[in-house]
Design a protein around this motif. Structure first.
Motif, PDB file in Angstrom:
ATOM      1  N   LEU A   5     -50.396 -96.956 -79.747  1.00  0.00           N
ATOM      2  CA  LEU A   5     -49.060 -96.634 -80.243  1.00  0.00           C
ATOM      3  C   LEU A   5     -48.696 -95.178 -79.965  1.00  0.00           C
ATOM      4  CD1 LEU A   5     -48.940 -98.547 -83.655  1.00  0.00           C
ATOM      5  CD2 LEU A   5     -47.791 -99.108 -81.525  1.00  0.00           C
ATOM      6  N   GLN A   6     -49.698 -94.315 -79.990  1.00  0.00           N
ATOM      7  CA  GLN A   6     -49.428 -92.911 -79.695  1.00  0.00           C
ATOM      8  C   GLN A   6     -49.071 -92.720 -78.214  1.00  0.00           C
ATOM      9  OE1 GLN A   6     -52.994 -90.970 -80.949  1.00  0.00           O
ATOM     10  NE2 GLN A   6     -52.274 -90.688 -83.071  1.00  0.00           N
ATOM     11  N   GLN A   7     -49.639 -93.531 -77.340  1.00  0.00           N
ATOM     12  CA  GLN A   7     -49.393 -93.411 -75.905  1.00  0.00           C
ATOM     13  C   GLN A   7     -48.205 -94.261 -75.435  1.00  0.00           C
ATOM     14  OE1 GLN A   7     -53.064 -94.286 -73.972  1.00  0.00           O
ATOM     15  NE2 GLN A   7     -54.088 -92.437 -74.751  1.00  0.00           N
ATOM     16  N   LEU A   8     -47.698 -95.129 -76.287  1.00  0.00           N
ATOM     17  CA  LEU A   8     -46.592 -96.022 -75.926  1.00  0.00           C
ATOM     18  C   LEU A   8     -45.333 -95.266 -75.486  1.00  0.00           C
ATOM     19  CD1 LEU A   8     -45.806 -98.954 -75.617  1.00  0.00           C
ATOM     20  CD2 LEU A   8     -45.053 -98.933 -77.999  1.00  0.00           C
ATOM     21  N   PRO A   9     -44.894 -94.222 -76.179  1.00  0.00           N
ATOM     22  CA  PRO A   9     -43.707 -93.505 -75.697  1.00  0.00           C
ATOM     23  C   PRO A   9     -43.897 -92.923 -74.293  1.00  0.00           C
ATOM     24  CG  PRO A   9     -44.170 -92.868 -77.960  1.00  0.00           C
ATOM     25  CD  PRO A   9     -45.317 -93.726 -77.495  1.00  0.00           C
ATOM     26  N   ALA A  10     -45.088 -92.413 -74.008  1.00  0.00           N
ATOM     27  CA  ALA A  10     -45.344 -91.870 -72.661  1.00  0.00           C
ATOM     28  C   ALA A  10     -45.309 -92.991 -71.637  1.00  0.00           C
ATOM     29  CB  ALA A  10     -46.686 -91.156 -72.627  1.00  0.00           C
ATOM     30  N   ILE A  12     -43.682 -95.846 -71.857  1.00  0.00           N
ATOM     31  CA  ILE A  12     -42.271 -96.257 -71.715  1.00  0.00           C
ATOM     32  C   ILE A  12     -41.529 -95.245 -70.844  1.00  0.00           C
ATOM     33  CG2 ILE A  12     -40.093 -96.553 -72.963  1.00  0.00           C
ATOM     34  CD1 ILE A  12     -41.743 -97.780 -75.270  1.00  0.00           C
ATOM     35  N   GLY A  13     -41.808 -93.964 -71.035  1.00  0.00           N
ATOM     36  CA  GLY A  13     -41.186 -92.921 -70.222  1.00  0.00           C
ATOM     37  C   GLY A  13     -41.526 -93.076 -68.751  1.00  0.00           C
ATOM     38  N   VAL A  14     -42.774 -93.396 -68.438  1.00  0.00           N
ATOM     39  CA  VAL A  14     -43.194 -93.598 -67.045  1.00  0.00           C
ATOM     40  C   VAL A  14     -42.471 -94.804 -66.448  1.00  0.00           C
ATOM     41  CG1 VAL A  14     -45.151 -94.248 -65.570  1.00  0.00           C
ATOM     42  CG2 VAL A  14     -45.414 -92.446 -67.272  1.00  0.00           C
ATOM     43  N   VAL A  15     -42.390 -95.891 -67.195  1.00  0.00           N
ATOM     44  CA  VAL A  15     -41.717 -97.112 -66.699  1.00  0.00           C
ATOM     45  C   VAL A  15     -40.228 -96.837 -66.482  1.00  0.00           C
ATOM     46  CG1 VAL A  15     -41.055 -99.476 -67.317  1.00  0.00           C
ATOM     47  CG2 VAL A  15     -43.407 -98.706 -67.666  1.00  0.00           C
ATOM     48  N   VAL A  16     -39.584 -96.196 -67.446  1.00  0.00           N
ATOM     49  CA  VAL A  16     -38.157 -95.883 -67.311  1.00  0.00           C
ATOM     50  C   VAL A  16     -37.937 -94.931 -66.130  1.00  0.00           C
ATOM     51  CG1 VAL A  16     -36.207 -94.703 -68.426  1.00  0.00           C
ATOM     52  CG2 VAL A  16     -37.560 -96.369 -69.700  1.00  0.00           C
ATOM     53  N   GLY A  17     -38.785 -93.936 -65.982  1.00  0.00           N
ATOM     54  CA  GLY A  17     -38.673 -92.994 -64.865  1.00  0.00           C
ATOM     55  C   GLY A  17     -38.845 -93.689 -63.521  1.00  0.00           C
ATOM     56  N   ALA A  18     -39.827 -94.581 -63.437  1.00  0.00           N
ATOM     57  CA  ALA A  18     -40.051 -95.315 -62.188  1.00  0.00           C
ATOM     58  C   ALA A  18     -38.868 -96.210 -61.875  1.00  0.00           C
ATOM     59  CB  ALA A  18     -41.341 -96.122 -62.285  1.00  0.00           C
ATOM     60  N   LEU A  19     -38.347 -96.895 -62.884  1.00  0.00           N
ATOM     61  CA  LEU A  19     -37.191 -97.764 -62.684  1.00  0.00           C
ATOM     62  C   LEU A  19     -35.968 -96.951 -62.272  1.00  0.00           C
ATOM     63  CD1 LEU A  19     -36.097-100.629 -62.845  1.00  0.00           C
ATOM     64  CD2 LEU A  19     -35.614-100.249 -65.265  1.00  0.00           C
TER      65      LEU A  19
END
Length: 178
Positions: A5-10, A12-19
């Protein structure tokens, strides 16, 4: 589970950035493709427009020469109607395919202006074939032809988003030293 859960925002950020990067690249490539395609079509239309003008000018120049033979034009190289006939036939044969390409690729405005110009050239050819000796009527045809050519070139420049050009109207006789 807490580490995840602590790493989930990071994550999500990587996935959103890649998209986001993927979408930006796709959009950029699409825009570049459309620009390149438009440029290729502009080049083709310019070639078609130039070929048509060149083909039509062959007929115009021949009519000037025959009109000179008939005493209607000051062209320095007169040509008799008999000598001109095969050259005119050749010019007309070259004009027809150029006209078809123009109809296929040209804008409506350019094609309409081309029709106006060629109609006047056909009137000049008819004038010449009839062997008419009427310098004033010939001058009127010349003015119509020049206006038709100028209208065609103006429409071509507008279609291709080119800057306005020279109207190509200059005196055909030397100025007097009065």
């Amino acid at each position: 589970m807490t580490a995840f859960l602590q790493q989930l925002p990071a994550l999500i950020g990587v996935v959103v950035g890649a998209l986001g990067s993927y979408l930006a690249i796709v959009r950029s490539d699409g825009a570049r493709f459309r620009r390149e395609t438009a440029a290729r079509w502009d080049e083709r239309r310019l070639t078609v427009y130039t070929d048509y003008a060149r083909a039509l000018k062959k007929s115009v120049n021949l009519t000037y020469r025959v009109a000179s033979h008939l005493g209607n034009d000051p062209h320095p190289h007169p040509l008799s109607p008999v000598q001109a006939e095969p050259l005119l036939a050749e010019a007309t044969d070259g004009r027809d395919p150029a006209g078809e390409a123009l109809i296929m690729l040209g804008s409506r405005e350019v094609v309409e202006r081309a029709r106006t110009w060629v109609t006047t050239v056909m009137d000049m050819e008819r004038f010449m074939r009839e062997g008419t000796h009427d310098p004033r009527a010939w001058q009127e045809l010349l003015e119509r032809q020049r206006a038709g050519r100028e209208g065609y070139y103006t429409a071509v420049r507008q279609d291709l988003a080119l800057p306005p050009g020279h109207p190509a109207r200059w005196p055909t006789s030397p100025p007097s030293d009065a």
